[in-house]
Motif scaffolding. Structure first.
Motif, PDB file in Angstrom:
ATOM      1  N   LEU A   1      34.597   1.161  69.898  1.00  0.00           N
ATOM      2  CA  LEU A   1      34.414   2.081  71.020  1.00  0.00           C
ATOM      3  C   LEU A   1      33.995   1.231  72.211  1.00  0.00           C
ATOM      4  CD1 LEU A   1      32.330   4.971  69.407  1.00  0.00           C
ATOM      5  CD2 LEU A   1      34.741   5.042  70.054  1.00  0.00           C
ATOM      6  N   ILE A   2      34.173   1.763  73.406  1.00  0.00           N
ATOM      7  CA  ILE A   2      33.740   1.079  74.622  1.00  0.00           C
ATOM      8  C   ILE A   2      32.638   1.927  75.262  1.00  0.00           C
ATOM      9  CG2 ILE A   2      34.441   0.159  76.871  1.00  0.00           C
ATOM     10  CD1 ILE A   2      35.806  -1.226  74.485  1.00  0.00           C
ATOM     11  N   ASP A   3      31.569   1.274  75.695  1.00  0.00           N
ATOM     12  CA  ASP A   3      30.430   1.954  76.308  1.00  0.00           C
ATOM     13  C   ASP A   3      30.078   1.239  77.616  1.00  0.00           C
ATOM     14  OD1 ASP A   3      27.887   3.656  76.122  1.00  0.00           O
ATOM     15  OD2 ASP A   3      27.099   1.620  76.287  1.00  0.00           O
ATOM     16  N   GLU A   4      29.654   2.003  78.623  1.00  0.00           N
ATOM     17  CA  GLU A   4      29.275   1.413  79.914  1.00  0.00           C
ATOM     18  C   GLU A   4      28.134   0.408  79.788  1.00  0.00           C
ATOM     19  OE1 GLU A   4      28.196   4.211  82.941  1.00  0.00           O
ATOM     20  OE2 GLU A   4      30.265   4.831  83.258  1.00  0.00           O
ATOM     21  N   ASN A   5      27.155   0.684  78.929  1.00  0.00           N
ATOM     22  CA  ASN A   5      25.984  -0.192  78.806  1.00  0.00           C
ATOM     23  C   ASN A   5      26.191  -1.355  77.848  1.00  0.00           C
ATOM     24  OD1 ASN A   5      24.487   1.421  80.582  1.00  0.00           O
ATOM     25  ND2 ASN A   5      23.880   2.777  78.938  1.00  0.00           N
ATOM     26  N   TYR A   6      26.897  -1.132  76.743  1.00  0.00           N
ATOM     27  CA  TYR A   6      27.029  -2.152  75.703  1.00  0.00           C
ATOM     28  C   TYR A   6      28.378  -2.871  75.711  1.00  0.00           C
ATOM     29  CZ  TYR A   6      22.805  -0.235  73.612  1.00  0.00           C
ATOM     30  OH  TYR A   6      21.510   0.171  73.391  1.00  0.00           O
ATOM     31  N   GLY A   7      29.347  -2.347  76.414  1.00  0.00           N
ATOM     32  CA  GLY A   7      30.684  -2.922  76.355  1.00  0.00           C
ATOM     33  C   GLY A   7      31.347  -2.515  75.053  1.00  0.00           C
ATOM     34  N   GLU A   8      32.012  -3.467  74.397  1.00  0.00           N
ATOM     35  CA  GLU A   8      32.706  -3.157  73.144  1.00  0.00           C
ATOM     36  C   GLU A   8      31.693  -2.990  72.008  1.00  0.00           C
ATOM     37  OE1 GLU A   8      36.714  -4.703  71.060  1.00  0.00           O
ATOM     38  OE2 GLU A   8      35.216  -6.247  71.430  1.00  0.00           O
ATOM     39  N   ILE A   9      31.830  -1.900  71.248  1.00  0.00           N
ATOM     40  CA  ILE A   9      30.973  -1.621  70.092  1.00  0.00           C
ATOM     41  C   ILE A   9      31.842  -1.661  68.843  1.00  0.00           C
ATOM     42  CG2 ILE A   9      29.508   0.081  68.951  1.00  0.00           C
ATOM     43  CD1 ILE A   9      28.833   1.166  71.761  1.00  0.00           C
ATOM     44  N   LEU A  10      31.464  -2.489  67.888  1.00  0.00           N
ATOM     45  CA  LEU A  10      32.197  -2.608  66.630  1.00  0.00           C
ATOM     46  C   LEU A  10      31.661  -1.577  65.649  1.00  0.00           C
ATOM     47  CD1 LEU A  10      32.016  -6.500  66.324  1.00  0.00           C
ATOM     48  CD2 LEU A  10      33.740  -5.117  67.502  1.00  0.00           C
ATOM     49  N   LEU A  11      32.555  -0.769  65.088  1.00  0.00           N
ATOM     50  CA  LEU A  11      32.173   0.273  64.128  1.00  0.00           C
ATOM     51  C   LEU A  11      32.331  -0.301  62.727  1.00  0.00           C
ATOM     52  CD1 LEU A  11      34.049   3.233  65.827  1.00  0.00           C
ATOM     53  CD2 LEU A  11      31.758   2.328  66.300  1.00  0.00           C
ATOM     54  N   LEU A  12      31.213  -0.507  62.035  1.00  0.00           N
ATOM     55  CA  LEU A  12      31.215  -1.227  60.765  1.00  0.00           C
ATOM     56  C   LEU A  12      31.235  -0.333  59.540  1.00  0.00           C
ATOM     57  CD1 LEU A  12      28.635  -3.970  61.778  1.00  0.00           C
ATOM     58  CD2 LEU A  12      31.141  -4.052  61.938  1.00  0.00           C
ATOM     59  N   SER A  13      30.614   0.841  59.607  1.00  0.00           N
ATOM     60  CA  SER A  13      30.670   1.769  58.476  1.00  0.00           C
ATOM     61  C   SER A  13      30.386   3.177  58.966  1.00  0.00           C
ATOM     62  CB  SER A  13      29.694   1.370  57.363  1.00  0.00           C
ATOM     63  OG  SER A  13      28.371   1.458  57.809  1.00  0.00           O
ATOM     64  N   GLY A  14      30.739   4.142  58.118  1.00  0.00           N
ATOM     65  CA  GLY A  14      30.551   5.533  58.484  1.00  0.00           C
ATOM     66  C   GLY A  14      30.627   6.428  57.278  1.00  0.00           C
ATOM     67  N   SER A  15      30.419   7.717  57.514  1.00  0.00           N
ATOM     68  CA  SER A  15      30.519   8.701  56.443  1.00  0.00           C
ATOM     69  C   SER A  15      31.346   9.883  56.942  1.00  0.00           C
ATOM     70  CB  SER A  15      29.128   9.164  56.000  1.00  0.00           C
ATOM     71  OG  SER A  15      28.441   9.764  57.082  1.00  0.00           O
ATOM     72  N   VAL A  16      32.050  10.515  56.020  1.00  0.00           N
ATOM     73  CA  VAL A  16      32.902  11.654  56.348  1.00  0.00           C
ATOM     74  C   VAL A  16      32.049  12.910  56.462  1.00  0.00           C
ATOM     75  CG1 VAL A  16      34.810  13.097  55.544  1.00  0.00           C
ATOM     76  CG2 VAL A  16      34.895  10.610  55.221  1.00  0.00           C
ATOM     77  N   GLU A  17      32.290  13.695  57.518  1.00  0.00           N
ATOM     78  CA  GLU A  17      31.612  14.978  57.707  1.00  0.00           C
ATOM     79  C   GLU A  17      32.666  16.061  57.898  1.00  0.00           C
ATOM     80  OE1 GLU A  17      28.313  15.071  60.360  1.00  0.00           O
ATOM     81  OE2 GLU A  17      27.496  13.193  59.606  1.00  0.00           O
ATOM     82  N   GLY A  18      32.248  17.312  57.841  1.00  0.00           N
ATOM     83  CA  GLY A  18      33.177  18.428  57.788  1.00  0.00           C
ATOM     84  C   GLY A  18      33.678  18.989  59.105  1.00  0.00           C
ATOM     85  N   LEU A  19      33.099  18.596  60.248  1.00  0.00           N
ATOM     86  CA  LEU A  19      33.567  19.151  61.516  1.00  0.00           C
ATOM     87  C   LEU A  19      34.971  18.660  61.837  1.00  0.00           C
ATOM     88  CD1 LEU A  19      30.403  18.880  63.801  1.00  0.00           C
ATOM     89  CD2 LEU A  19      31.376  20.928  62.773  1.00  0.00           C
ATOM     90  N   SER A  20      35.760  19.506  62.480  1.00  0.00           N
ATOM     91  CA  SER A  20      37.120  19.120  62.849  1.00  0.00           C
ATOM     92  C   SER A  20      37.252  19.095  64.362  1.00  0.00           C
ATOM     93  CB  SER A  20      38.120  20.100  62.244  1.00  0.00           C
ATOM     94  OG  SER A  20      37.896  21.402  62.755  1.00  0.00           O
ATOM     95  N   GLY A  21      38.326  18.487  64.828  1.00  0.00           N
ATOM     96  CA  GLY A  21      38.578  18.415  66.254  1.00  0.00           C
ATOM     97  C   GLY A  21      39.749  17.496  66.537  1.00  0.00           C
ATOM     98  N   VAL A  22      40.099  17.401  67.790  1.00  0.00           N
ATOM     99  CA  VAL A  22      41.200  16.533  68.204  1.00  0.00           C
ATOM    100  C   VAL A  22      40.826  15.089  67.861  1.00  0.00           C
ATOM    101  CG1 VAL A  22      42.527  15.710  70.175  1.00  0.00           C
ATOM    102  CG2 VAL A  22      41.843  18.113  70.055  1.00  0.00           C
ATOM    103  N   PRO A  23      41.684  14.376  67.111  1.00  0.00           N
ATOM    104  CA  PRO A  23      41.368  13.002  66.711  1.00  0.00           C
ATOM    105  C   PRO A  23      40.935  12.129  67.899  1.00  0.00           C
ATOM    106  CG  PRO A  23      43.301  13.749  65.556  1.00  0.00           C
ATOM    107  CD  PRO A  23      42.978  14.809  66.577  1.00  0.00           C
ATOM    108  N   GLY A  24      39.831  11.419  67.698  1.00  0.00           N
ATOM    109  CA  GLY A  24      39.294  10.531  68.711  1.00  0.00           C
ATOM    110  C   GLY A  24      38.239  11.156  69.602  1.00  0.00           C
ATOM    111  N   THR A  25      38.085  12.478  69.538  1.00  0.00           N
ATOM    112  CA  THR A  25      37.081  13.159  70.347  1.00  0.00           C
ATOM    113  C   THR A  25      35.685  12.911  69.783  1.00  0.00           C
ATOM    114  OG1 THR A  25      38.642  14.915  70.873  1.00  0.00           O
ATOM    115  CG2 THR A  25      36.311  15.412  71.197  1.00  0.00           C
ATOM    116  N   ILE A  26      34.741  12.548  70.642  1.00  0.00           N
ATOM    117  CA  ILE A  26      33.360  12.385  70.207  1.00  0.00           C
ATOM    118  C   ILE A  26      32.712  13.758  70.238  1.00  0.00           C
ATOM    119  CG2 ILE A  26      31.136  11.317  70.701  1.00  0.00           C
ATOM    120  CD1 ILE A  26      32.745   8.927  71.796  1.00  0.00           C
ATOM    121  N   LEU A  27      32.369  14.267  69.049  1.00  0.00           N
ATOM    122  CA  LEU A  27      31.843  15.622  68.910  1.00  0.00           C
ATOM    123  C   LEU A  27      30.363  15.706  69.248  1.00  0.00           C
ATOM    124  CD1 LEU A  27      33.709  16.516  65.611  1.00  0.00           C
ATOM    125  CD2 LEU A  27      34.326  17.196  67.949  1.00  0.00           C
ATOM    126  N   ASN A  28      29.595  14.711  68.857  1.00  0.00           N
ATOM    127  CA  ASN A  28      28.177  14.630  69.214  1.00  0.00           C
ATOM    128  C   ASN A  28      27.676  13.237  68.905  1.00  0.00           C
ATOM    129  OD1 ASN A  28      26.991  14.479  66.509  1.00  0.00           O
ATOM    130  ND2 ASN A  28      27.488  16.638  66.298  1.00  0.00           N
TER     131      ASN A  28
END
Length: 76
Positions: free
Chosen positions: A11-38
């Motif tokens: 992801l790209i952020d104004e304060n940090y620049g490029e952010i590397l996403l190293l791990s995550g977990s699946v959750e049940g909310l849906s939405g348009v792919p790539g949208t940051i839900l919260n």
């Protein structure tokens, strides 16, 4: 883990620049792919269509720990 021999999700952020996403977990909310839900203290929840991915481990490209409360204008 979000590992690939040829690709690292970012992801790209104004304060940090490029952010590397190293791990995550699946959750049940849906939405348009790539949208940051919260965003919470663990990281952003990113829509993936029928489900979503909560980023649980990340780091800036320069090696800084990410404080998601200070992240601003995040985009892919």
């Amino acid at each position: 883990p979000l590992e690939s021999p040829t690709y690292t999700a970012t992801l790209i952020d104004e304060n940090y620049g490029e952010i590397l996403l190293l791990s995550g977990s699946v959750e049940g909310l849906s939405g348009v792919p790539g949208t940051i839900l919260n965003i919470n203290d663990h990281g952003p929840l990113i829509a993936c269509g029928r489900q979503s991915l909560r980023v649980t481990r990340s780091i800036s490209a320069s090696g800084d720990k990410i404080d998601w409360n200070k992240a601003s204008n995040i985009h892919s």
